[in-house]
Design a protein around this motif. Structure first.
Motif, PDB file in Angstrom:
ATOM      1  N   SER A  25       0.814  -1.208   0.000  1.00 18.77           N
ATOM      2  CA  SER A  25       0.000   0.000   0.000  1.00 18.77           C
ATOM      3  C   SER A  25       0.851   1.262   0.000  1.00 18.77           C
ATOM      4  O   SER A  25       0.375   2.324  -0.363  1.00 18.77           O
ATOM      5  N   VAL A  26       2.102   1.150   0.394  1.00 17.19           N
ATOM      6  CA  VAL A  26       2.933   2.349   0.446  1.00 17.19           C
ATOM      7  C   VAL A  26       3.758   2.516  -0.829  1.00 17.19           C
ATOM      8  O   VAL A  26       4.094   3.627  -1.223  1.00 17.19           O
ATOM      9  N   TYR A  27       4.055   1.385  -1.486  1.00 18.11           N
ATOM     10  CA  TYR A  27       4.991   1.425  -2.607  1.00 18.11           C
ATOM     11  C   TYR A  27       4.658   2.459  -3.692  1.00 18.11           C
ATOM     12  O   TYR A  27       5.519   3.255  -4.059  1.00 18.11           O
ATOM     13  N   PRO A  28       3.394   2.483  -4.194  1.00 15.75           N
ATOM     14  CA  PRO A  28       3.117   3.445  -5.269  1.00 15.75           C
ATOM     15  C   PRO A  28       3.446   4.880  -4.881  1.00 15.75           C
ATOM     16  O   PRO A  28       4.016   5.623  -5.686  1.00 15.75           O
ATOM     17  N   ALA A  29       3.114   5.254  -3.648  1.00 12.62           N
ATOM     18  CA  ALA A  29       3.384   6.627  -3.220  1.00 12.62           C
ATOM     19  C   ALA A  29       4.889   6.881  -3.168  1.00 12.62           C
ATOM     20  O   ALA A  29       5.375   7.918  -3.624  1.00 12.62           O
ATOM     21  N   ARG A  31       7.127   5.309  -4.823  1.00  9.89           N
ATOM     22  CA  ARG A  31       7.635   5.234  -6.186  1.00  9.89           C
ATOM     23  C   ARG A  31       7.502   6.586  -6.881  1.00  9.89           C
ATOM     24  O   ARG A  31       8.408   7.054  -7.552  1.00  9.89           O
ATOM     25  N   VAL A  32       6.342   7.210  -6.703  1.00 13.83           N
ATOM     26  CA  VAL A  32       6.132   8.479  -7.387  1.00 13.83           C
ATOM     27  C   VAL A  32       7.059   9.536  -6.793  1.00 13.83           C
ATOM     28  O   VAL A  32       7.564  10.412  -7.492  1.00 13.83           O
ATOM     29  N   HIS A  44      13.524   6.883 -17.880  1.00 15.68           N
ATOM     30  CA  HIS A  44      13.058   5.518 -18.094  1.00 15.68           C
ATOM     31  C   HIS A  44      14.051   4.548 -17.481  1.00 15.68           C
ATOM     32  O   HIS A  44      15.201   4.486 -17.859  1.00 15.68           O
ATOM     33  N   THR A  45      13.576   3.826 -16.524  1.00 19.12           N
ATOM     34  CA  THR A  45      14.452   2.873 -15.884  1.00 19.12           C
ATOM     35  C   THR A  45      13.616   1.674 -15.517  1.00 19.12           C
ATOM     36  O   THR A  45      12.411   1.772 -15.318  1.00 19.12           O
ATOM     37  N   THR A  46      14.244   0.548 -15.455  1.00 18.42           N
ATOM     38  CA  THR A  46      13.486  -0.648 -15.102  1.00 18.42           C
ATOM     39  C   THR A  46      13.766  -1.064 -13.670  1.00 18.42           C
ATOM     40  O   THR A  46      13.330  -2.111 -13.230  1.00 18.42           O
ATOM     41  N   SER A  47      14.467  -0.223 -12.942  1.00 18.34           N
ATOM     42  CA  SER A  47      14.790  -0.594 -11.569  1.00 18.34           C
ATOM     43  C   SER A  47      13.553  -0.475 -10.677  1.00 18.34           C
ATOM     44  O   SER A  47      12.646   0.312 -10.942  1.00 18.34           O
ATOM     45  N   LEU A  48      13.502  -1.275  -9.616  1.00 15.04           N
ATOM     46  CA  LEU A  48      12.368  -1.207  -8.695  1.00 15.04           C
ATOM     47  C   LEU A  48      12.683  -0.342  -7.481  1.00 15.04           C
ATOM     48  O   LEU A  48      11.873  -0.172  -6.598  1.00 15.04           O
ATOM     49  N   ALA A 236      -0.443  14.633 -17.680  1.00 11.90           N
ATOM     50  CA  ALA A 236      -0.084  13.234 -17.880  1.00 11.90           C
ATOM     51  C   ALA A 236      -0.439  12.787 -19.285  1.00 11.90           C
ATOM     52  O   ALA A 236       0.126  11.829 -19.802  1.00 11.90           O
ATOM     53  N   PHE A 246       5.520  15.574 -13.651  1.00 12.69           N
ATOM     54  CA  PHE A 246       4.216  15.052 -13.257  1.00 12.69           C
ATOM     55  C   PHE A 246       4.269  14.456 -11.848  1.00 12.69           C
ATOM     56  O   PHE A 246       3.390  14.674 -11.023  1.00 12.69           O
ATOM     57  N   SER A 250       2.335  15.375  -8.407  1.00 14.28           N
ATOM     58  CA  SER A 250       1.580  14.393  -7.610  1.00 14.28           C
ATOM     59  C   SER A 250       1.985  14.447  -6.157  1.00 14.28           C
ATOM     60  O   SER A 250       1.140  14.393  -5.264  1.00 14.28           O
TER      61      SER A 250
END
Lengths: 279, 314
Positions: A25-29, A31-32, A44-48, A236, A246, A250
């Motif tokens: 539940s925290v990851y998306p926030a 991540r942004v 653009h990166t593919t890292s997590l 967006a 963007f 956010s």
């Protein structure tokens, strides 16, 4: 449930599940937030991972200097503030009489409020849009404030009523004996006690106004009148979206909402009372 | 309730003495509701029988009336109900609603049960689990949309760690629909969790103690004590949840913008497009009425059923 009886193993499993869910539940926030710090040349990166190499606040500076972000922020703040004010005052009074008084039309009123929740958004938006167009209120904050405070109202009334129901009426009876009139009893005695519910109601109204997109998109067609959601969606949707910009936007929009939410979260458990449908 | 003081001769003034305060308190809310909900509601009905659209908009704005020549009776309704589009979209909406609400409620109750015990970090877990609810929906959706990106999105990269092939989430209808459901499930759990948590806290612990004495297992306790006692709390939340999910404009609309536009719409989005992208106002109004009637019939049946069941229990 009694806990000390939970075995060590069971407790471990519970913590394990909860931690995974918390990460989800925290990851998306996060991540942004990470994306907003990315320098322009490595979008653009593919890292997590979260914090990128060479983190920079460049995107925030760009956002504030090169886009109408502050203008949109101001619009959103105005609309949200008045929506909350109108929402709280209408819901606290109406909820009170629905909770305390018997009068002809009470049940019908409560049921009606519930039924309004079934209206698909377009059912009110379309006629209101045509009306606002006729009244020349397109691209006007007033139009949005009216729409938001009213569409959130039924739920707020139910919510307030549910909370008033939990406050014993002996308090007002005592106040009436002491010579206060009915309105004073409500205003001076009951309303302060209902502050947790007021906070929650205010929060709901705020979230409605702060995040509503579909109505705002239709009513605000002029770029300088956009609220944040409309502005951000436009951003967006651009072909060469500046993702870091963007994301910076956010984050800035998310923070006040998160802050408000978390600071009142202790009220959420007790204050969130949708009330029995029976009323 | 208060007694009626001194029987006045005039029934009208009596009425005011008794109810005046209530109506006065309700008046502000009533005025706004009449303006923004009741009036548009009936206006929408009128529109539904008209063929107002973008081309007929100008005389409409000028004159402010729906000319009688605009009136086309039931044609809109006939057209909608006889198109196969409607039934496909309707079916999709039902699938969407059932999957979402079922997941919201079961995950919500599950986490609430996990959280409702004395343990370390309880407050922290609760707060963090609420975060999906605290972020404005449209931002969440746009973030998830980024995470579902085929090449750079976190979801595919994560699945890649387990050797799972990249999935084209946003370019196929099935992928887009699944992505929307995942996002919406993620969004809706905290609300149900908080409601369930409130309900759990009001359950009297002696029930569990009695069950312990009788040697009931944890599962039995959940099935025979927790769930039945949660029902009155969860029912209104589920009713609202179904309505909100059924009418959820944001998720699919934003998730599919520009890639899958039109292909996995649910009813309410279909109407939104008809109204604000194709400017078929009359048609959209009729469509809104149909959606409303569907929900109304469902809502009344459901509540009837719940109250019957309640009586049976007593």
């Amino acid at each position: 449930m009694a806990l000390n009886r939970d075995s060590k193993f069971k407790r471990f499993i519970i913590h394990f599940i909860l931690i995974i869910m918390v990460i989800l539940s925290v990851y998306p926030a996060l991540r942004v937030f990470g994306t907003s710090l990315r320098p322009g040349d490595m979008l653009h990166t593919t890292s997590l991972g979260i914090i990128p190499e060479g983190a920079t606040f460049e995107a925030y500076v760009n956002l504030i200097t090169n886009t109408p972000f502050l203008r949109w922020l101001l619009n959103s703040l105005i609309v949200s503030f008045f929506t909350v004010m109108v929402g709280i005052s209408l819901a606290s009074t109406a909820g009170y009489v629905f909770s305390r008084k018997k009068f002809p039309g009470r049940r019908a009123g409560l049921t009606f409020f519930l039924i309004t929740q079934m209206f698909p958004a377009t059912m009110l938006v379309l006629p209101m849009f045509l009306l606002l167009a006729r009244l020349d209120l397109i691209n006007n904050n007033l139009g949005l404030i009216i729409m938001y405070s009213t569409t959130a109202l039924p739920l707020c009334v139910w919510q307030m009523k549910g909370y008033y129901d939990t406050i014993p009426d002996s308090l007002e009876e005592a106040a009436l004996v002491d010579g206060l009139n009915q309105f004073q009893a409500f205003y001076k005695i009951v309303l302060p006690l209902a502050s947790p519910a007021l906070v929650i109601t205010g929060l709901f109204s705020f979230m409605t106004a702060w995040s509503e997109f579909m109505v705002a998109r239709v009513v605000m067609t002029n770029e300088s009148m956009y609220t944040l959601p409309v502005g951000l969606f436009q951003m967006a949707g651009n072909f060469n979206t500046q993702w870091s910009q963007f994301s910076a936007a956010s984050v800035l929009i998310m923070l006040p909402a998160l802050f408000l939410f978390l600071s009142v979260s202790k009220y959420l458990v007790g204050g969130l009372t949708l009330g029995g449908v029976k009323g | 309730m208060k007694k009626i003081l001194g029987q006045d001769e005039n029934p009208l003034s009596n009425f005011f003495k008794q109810y005046g305060f209530s109506y006065a308190m309700l008046l502000p809310a009533l005025i706004v509701v009449a303006l923004v909900i009741i009036y548009p509601f009936f206006y929408n009905f009128r529109l539904a029988f008209s063929n107002l659209n973008m081309y007929r908009m100008r005389p409409f704005i000028r004159e402010g009336i729906l000319e009688t020549s605009f009136q086309i009776g039931m044609q809109n309704f006939v057209r909608i109900l006889s198109s196969s589009d409607f039934w496909i979209v309707f079916l999709r909406t039902i699938v969407w609603t059932i999957i979402n609400v079922f997941s919201h409620v079961s995950f919500g109750i599950f986490f609430a049960i996990l959280l409702n015990r004395d343990m370390k970090f309880k407050g922290i877990y609760r707060t963090l689990l609420m975060i999906p609810w605290a972020i404005p929906q449209y931002i969440v959706i746009l973030i998830w949309r980024g995470m579902f990106n085929y090449r750079y999105g976190a979801v595919n990269n994560f699945l890649g760690l387990f050797g799972i092939e990249r999935i084209s989430w946003l370019t196929t209808p099935a992928g887009g629909f699944s992505a929307s459901i995942i996002t919406n499930v993620w969004l809706g759990i905290p609300f149900m969790m908080m409601i369930a948590l409130g309900g759990l806290q009001s359950i009297n612990p002696t029930f569990y103690e009695a069950a312990d004495i009788d040697g009931a297992s944890n599962l039995q306790k959940i099935k025979h004590i927790t769930l039945p006692l949660l029902k009155p709390v969860m029912t209104p939340a589920i009713v609202l949840g179904v309505i909100w999910t059924f009418n959820n404009l944001n998720v699919i609309y934003m998730m599919t913008a520009q890639t899958l536009t039109d292909q996995i719409d649910i009813l309410v989005i279909y109407v939104y497009r008809a109204a604000f992208e194709f400017y078929r106002y009359g048609y959209a109004a009729a469509f809104s009425v149909i959606i409303f009637l569907i929900l109304l019939v469902w809502g009344l049946t459901f509540m009837e059923y719940m109250s019957d069941e309640e009586k049976a229990v007593r």
